[in-house]
Design a protein around this motif. Structure first.
Motif, mmCIF file in Angstrom:
data_model
loop_
_atom_site.group_PDB
_atom_site.id
_atom_site.type_symbol
_atom_site.label_atom_id
_atom_site.label_comp_id
_atom_site.label_asym_id
_atom_site.label_seq_id
_atom_site.Cartn_x
_atom_site.Cartn_y
_atom_site.Cartn_z
ATOM 1 N N PHE A 57 0.840 -1.213 0.000
ATOM 2 C CA PHE A 57 0.000 0.000 0.000
ATOM 3 C C PHE A 57 0.868 1.253 0.000
ATOM 4 C CE2 PHE A 57 -2.716 -3.127 2.369
ATOM 5 C CZ PHE A 57 -3.651 -3.299 1.364
ATOM 6 N N ARG A 123 -9.198 2.233 -0.077
ATOM 7 C CA ARG A 123 -8.288 1.507 -0.975
ATOM 8 C C ARG A 123 -9.105 0.735 -2.001
ATOM 9 N NH1 ARG A 123 -6.283 -3.409 3.062
ATOM 10 N NH2 ARG A 123 -8.387 -3.984 3.693
ATOM 11 N N ASN A 161 -3.167 -6.501 -4.037
ATOM 12 C CA ASN A 161 -3.580 -7.046 -2.741
ATOM 13 C C ASN A 161 -5.043 -7.457 -2.787
ATOM 14 O OD1 ASN A 161 -2.671 -7.273 0.246
ATOM 15 N ND2 ASN A 161 -4.726 -6.405 0.365
ATOM 16 N N GLU A 162 -5.296 -8.715 -2.519
ATOM 17 C CA GLU A 162 -6.655 -9.245 -2.397
ATOM 18 C C GLU A 162 -7.605 -8.747 -3.491
ATOM 19 O OE1 GLU A 162 -8.337 -8.808 1.509
ATOM 20 O OE2 GLU A 162 -7.179 -10.473 2.296
ATOM 21 N N ASP A 165 -11.423 -7.832 -2.701
ATOM 22 C CA ASP A 165 -11.753 -7.287 -1.384
ATOM 23 C C ASP A 165 -12.655 -6.058 -1.575
ATOM 24 O OD1 ASP A 165 -11.735 -7.056 1.332
ATOM 25 O OD2 ASP A 165 -9.771 -6.089 1.471
ATOM 26 N N ASN A 262 -2.208 -12.699 -2.940
ATOM 27 C CA ASN A 262 -2.927 -13.122 -1.733
ATOM 28 C C ASN A 262 -4.437 -13.111 -1.974
ATOM 29 O OD1 ASN A 262 -2.703 -10.278 -1.869
ATOM 30 N ND2 ASN A 262 -2.954 -10.045 0.338
ATOM 31 N N ASP A 285 -5.394 -15.150 2.631
ATOM 32 C CA ASP A 285 -5.418 -14.407 3.884
ATOM 33 C C ASP A 285 -6.440 -15.032 4.832
ATOM 34 O OD1 ASP A 285 -3.511 -12.913 2.678
ATOM 35 O OD2 ASP A 285 -4.804 -11.203 2.216
ATOM 36 N N TYR A 287 -8.561 -15.296 8.027
ATOM 37 C CA TYR A 287 -9.236 -14.592 9.117
ATOM 38 C C TYR A 287 -10.426 -15.435 9.567
ATOM 39 C CZ TYR A 287 -6.241 -10.734 7.803
ATOM 40 O OH TYR A 287 -5.142 -9.962 7.552
ATOM 41 N N GLU A 333 -1.482 -13.611 5.150
ATOM 42 C CA GLU A 333 -1.944 -12.856 6.322
ATOM 43 C C GLU A 333 -2.676 -13.825 7.243
ATOM 44 O OE1 GLU A 333 -4.324 -9.520 5.112
ATOM 45 O OE2 GLU A 333 -2.883 -8.867 3.607
ATOM 46 N N VAL A 339 -9.946 -8.857 14.819
ATOM 47 C CA VAL A 339 -9.845 -7.982 13.654
ATOM 48 C C VAL A 339 -10.870 -6.859 13.801
ATOM 49 C CG1 VAL A 339 -8.982 -9.875 12.243
ATOM 50 C CG2 VAL A 339 -11.430 -9.326 12.185
ATOM 51 N N ASN A 340 -11.027 -6.063 12.774
ATOM 52 C CA ASN A 340 -11.870 -4.865 12.887
ATOM 53 C C ASN A 340 -13.056 -4.833 11.931
ATOM 54 O OD1 ASN A 340 -9.691 -4.568 10.827
ATOM 55 N ND2 ASN A 340 -10.932 -2.802 10.308
ATOM 56 N N TRP A 341 -13.125 -5.778 10.974
ATOM 57 C CA TRP A 341 -14.001 -5.548 9.823
ATOM 58 C C TRP A 341 -15.260 -6.398 9.753
ATOM 59 C CZ3 TRP A 341 -14.043 -10.336 7.915
ATOM 60 C CH2 TRP A 341 -12.879 -11.116 8.038
ATOM 61 N N PHE A 371 -0.556 -11.061 9.988
ATOM 62 C CA PHE A 371 -0.951 -9.680 9.725
ATOM 63 C C PHE A 371 -1.337 -9.057 11.052
ATOM 64 C CE2 PHE A 371 -3.660 -6.148 8.961
ATOM 65 C CZ PHE A 371 -3.095 -5.526 7.876
ATOM 66 N N GLU A 381 -7.756 0.598 10.853
ATOM 67 C CA GLU A 381 -7.645 -0.725 11.490
ATOM 68 C C GLU A 381 -7.113 -0.658 12.926
ATOM 69 O OE1 GLU A 381 -5.545 -3.052 8.531
ATOM 70 O OE2 GLU A 381 -7.357 -3.226 7.311
ATOM 71 N N HIS A 384 -7.568 -3.627 15.055
ATOM 72 C CA HIS A 384 -7.010 -4.882 14.537
ATOM 73 C C HIS A 384 -5.728 -5.209 15.287
ATOM 74 C CE1 HIS A 384 -5.605 -7.909 11.765
ATOM 75 N NE2 HIS A 384 -6.640 -7.723 10.970
HETATM 76 C C1 GAL Z 1 -7.038 -8.010 4.607
HETATM 77 C C2 GAL Z 1 -6.135 -7.024 3.901
HETATM 78 C C3 GAL Z 1 -5.152 -6.368 4.855
HETATM 79 C C4 GAL Z 1 -5.840 -5.932 6.109
HETATM 80 C C5 GAL Z 1 -6.544 -7.108 6.725
HETATM 81 C C6 GAL Z 1 -7.229 -6.801 8.025
HETATM 82 O O1 GAL Z 1 -8.208 -8.202 3.892
HETATM 83 O O2 GAL Z 1 -5.415 -7.658 2.878
HETATM 84 O O3 GAL Z 1 -4.538 -5.277 4.217
HETATM 85 O O4 GAL Z 1 -6.750 -4.920 5.824
HETATM 86 O O5 GAL Z 1 -7.505 -7.590 5.839
HETATM 87 O O6 GAL Z 1 -7.813 -7.949 8.567
#
Ligand code: GAL
Length: 672
Positions: A57, A123, A161-162, A165, A262, A285, A287, A333, A339-341, A371, A381, A384
């Motif tokens: 990034f 992003r 990246n991803e 996403d 990824n 990645d 999660y 990752e 995490v936050n999302w 990550f 984040e 996170h």
């Molecule tokens: C992924 C992403 C990372 C970060 C991560 C947080 O989807 O590639 O950059 O944002 O999530 O969990």
């Protein structure tokens, strides 16, 4: 300025994987003061990390203004990390185009399905069809690869990246529209051929030329499914060509360094196999807790697995991406804490970061990167976790990584994941098809495939994934939960392979044009098993129907097909509606299920199917999961009670023991 290279961190093009687990971390030097870098690098090495990913990034830090490059900080960061003994994975920074670029060329931005431009400020704000963005992405990639392609500390590349996403595969921009028209012209040759495929004689949808076609958004009612599936195919091809352009540049200026991308958990917005063809290693990645919250399980099971995640979703994706990477897979990752999302962001149980790391290795992953190194006290984040707290104190994840690094020493070198006897077919086009024509909310292809996988995993059997292109040799059983669009050559190869096969409902129900096959479903699958589907119905979850299988009646819901067949009937619908009609049919080589078995029914069906294909399985493992990598046997406990691992009396334990506590990991070898 270069210090002497150590044996460990010097790039060696001939190096292949040793089969040993390696660890890594995602690091953002541009987010931290220069004074921290040396200490960070030293602490990473002390922790036992071998890899560090940076840069994905960093565009606005590299090129803060058009044509003005600021490489010095990155030169230094790579130097610091490399000299400390770390191997750098460098990410091309195209997932985050800088503001000045977007201001100059606003048509870089993607457009959502409502027709609204997706603005700058986060992003992935780009449209895969923007020709200007392709030029710019190639320009920054080339500048970066020319500078670092031969750098002795740079050992691998990550593109972008991803992909996918934040729902970014599908853009409804003007350029996407023009690109789509060209794509259609190349696919169909003549507009009348497209009209035929799309069935435009229906509802007066006829087109007089490709330049009259629009994107399938903002319509009064749904588009013809062929329009939609073609748009999904086009968007998928855009991702492939976007990625390939970067890979070509990297290969030109950084010979011998592997390229990865990824990928994400459960994303089927584009054909991952075709993107995988162009890279050396698939990474993804991991999660699991967000995956649980967004996933297939009931609220009751989500509560039960809240801090450990769905016991099969992560393993499913390791196995899938092993296929996408043609045998080579990394975790780029790994979740290190909350995490936050997701809709809810719970903390993992203590020990899960370790468990997830060993799970990855057991499923063929050679490198696990966490990550992220340090939790960020600013920006999106902040909630996170990292391996370190924002003030650089160690957090729980760090301690678990340290434990893994120690345990790694107890394992032998060279253990590689072997080919499984069971293959599950995941076909991306078929996913596009059911997305375009769902025919009921109860049919969720990704959940169905995961249910099938889970039923096999609970019986202790290893699985590979395949696409229709894959080599089928060596498989005794192919499971195809949702092969909606089979191609004739796959069917012929399956027939010739000697493998037995079980197909789920909707298999063979559409042609590539998204039509019902001329002689009814299952189209070309009729070559394997004689039946026709004359009606399908989707059923709400508050209604279930009994299916008699063996001597037991099992409730099913969601989907039911009316089957006409000359084959053996293995299960029948026994409700009031059309009682006695076939639910499962089969011959010596092929079986077909015209409904959606779940729970005990699915478990029984999979147990019988494994037995039919002569594959050894175990009694239901409950919350225990097993995997094998070469001579190493692994067990993982997702339950809240201790469990006994099914090791022989002479097994030799390298990690853990016969009795496995909750969140426990055991690794052992068996005497031959
Ligand atoms: C992924 C992403 C990372 C970060 C991560 C947080 O989807 O590639 O950059 O944002 O999530 O969990």
């Amino acid at each position: 300025m270069h210090k002497p290279l150590t044996r460990q961190n010097r790039f060696d093009a001939g190096r292949q994987t040793t089969g040993m687990l390696e660890l890594g971390v995602c690091y953002y030097p541009e987010q931290w003061p220069r004074e921290k870098w040396d200490e960070d690098a030293r602490r990473m090495v002390d922790l036992g990390l071998a890899w560090v990913r940076i840069g994905e990034f960093a565009w606005s830090h590299i090129e803060p203004q058009s044509g003005t490059f600021q490489w010095e900080w990155m030169d230094e960061a790579i130097e610091v990390l490399g000299c400390a003994g770390l191997k750098v994975i460098l990410g091309t920074p195209t997932a985050a185009p800088p503001k000045w670029l977007v201001d100059r060329y606003p048509d870089i931005l993607a457009v959502d399905a409502r027709g609204v431009v997706r603005k700058f400020g986060a992003r992935r704000h780009y449209c895969f069809s923007s020709r200007r963005y392709r030029v710019e992405a190639a320009r920054i990639t080339e500048a970066m690869v020319r500078r670092y392609g031969e750098n002795p500390f740079v050992h691998a590349w990550q593109t972008d990246n991803e992909y996918g996403d934040h729902d970014t595969i599908h853009s409804y921009s003007d350029e996407a529209k023009h690109g789509f028209r060209e794509w259609l012209a190349a696919r169909y040759g003549t507009i009348e051929e497209m009209n035929r495929a799309w069935g435009t004689q229906f509802w007066s949808m006829h087109y007089n030329g490709f330049d009259a076609v629009d994107l399938p958004n903002n319509l009064v009612e749904e588009p013809t499914p062929t329009h939609l599936v073609d748009y999904f195919r086009f968007s998928s091809d855009q991702v492939k060509s976007f990625n390939k352009a970067q890979v070509d540049i990297i290969r030109r200026h950084s010979p011998g360094r592997p390229v990865t991308h990824n990928f994400m958990n459960q994303n089927t917005d584009f054909d991952h196999y075709t993107v995988g063809e162009d890279i050396d290693i698939a990474s993804w990645d991991v999660y699991p807790l967000g995956g649980l919250i967004n996933g297939r399980l009931s609220a009751e099971d989500k509560a039960r697995y809240l801090r450990v995640g769905d016991p099969d979703q992560t393993a499913f994706n390791h196995d899938l991406y092993r296929a996408v990477g043609r045998g080579r897979v990394w975790v780029m990752e790994q979740q290190p804490g909350p995490v936050n999302w997701a809709a809810h962001n719970q903390s993992p149980a203590d020990g899960m970061v370790r468990l997830w790391t060993w799970l990855a290795y057991a499923h063929g992953v050679d490198m696990v990167s966490y990550f992220r190194w340090r939790q960020a006290p600013f920006a999106q984040e902040q909630f996170h976790a990292g391996l370190l707290l924002p003030n650089s104190e160690v957090d729980q994840g760090y301690l678990e990584v340290a434990q893994v690094a120690e345990e790694m020493m107890c394992l032998p070198e060279g253990e590689m994941r072997e080919k499984a006897e069971v293959a599950i077919l995941l076909d991306y086009e078929s996913r596009f098809a059911t997305r375009a024509l769902p025919q009921g909310q109860g049919y969720i292809a990704s959940a169905i495939a995961l249910d099938w996988y889970s039923a096999v995993a609970r019986l202790g059997v290893d699985v590979d994934f395949i696409g229709q292109h894959s080599d089928l040799s060596g498989y005794r059983l192919v499971l195809a939960p949702d092969l909606v669009i089979p191609d004739a050559s796959f069917v012929a190869r399956l027939k010739a392979s000697g493998a037995k096969a079980l197909f789920g409902p909707r298999s063979g129900s559409k042609t590539r044009d998204m039509h019902i096959p001329a002689d009814l479903p299952p189209g070309p699958l009729a070559d394997l098993i004689d039946f026709r589907v004359t009606r399908v119905e989707s059923l709400p979850e508050y209604h279930s129907e009994p299916v008699l299988y063996g001597n037991t009646s099992h409730p099913v819901t969601g989907w039911r097909e009316l089957i006409r067949t000359s084959e053996t009937v293995l299960a029948t619908f026994e409700g009031e509606h059309r009682q006695g009609m076939p639910a499962i049919i089969g011959n010596e080589r092929t079986r077909y299920v015209g409904t959606l078995p779940r729970g005990e029914f699915l478990s029984k069906l999979m147990g019988d199917t494994l037995g039919w294909a002569d594959i050894k399985s175990l009694p239901d493992l409950g919350d225990l999961r097993l995997a094998r990598r070469g001579n190493l046997h692994f067990a993982f406990n997702y339950g809240n009670a201790s469990a006994l691992v099914p090791a022989s009396a002479t097994a030799e334990f390298l990690v853990g023991g016969r009795e496995l506590a909750p969140v426990g990991v055991a690794i052992w070898t068996e005497k031959p």
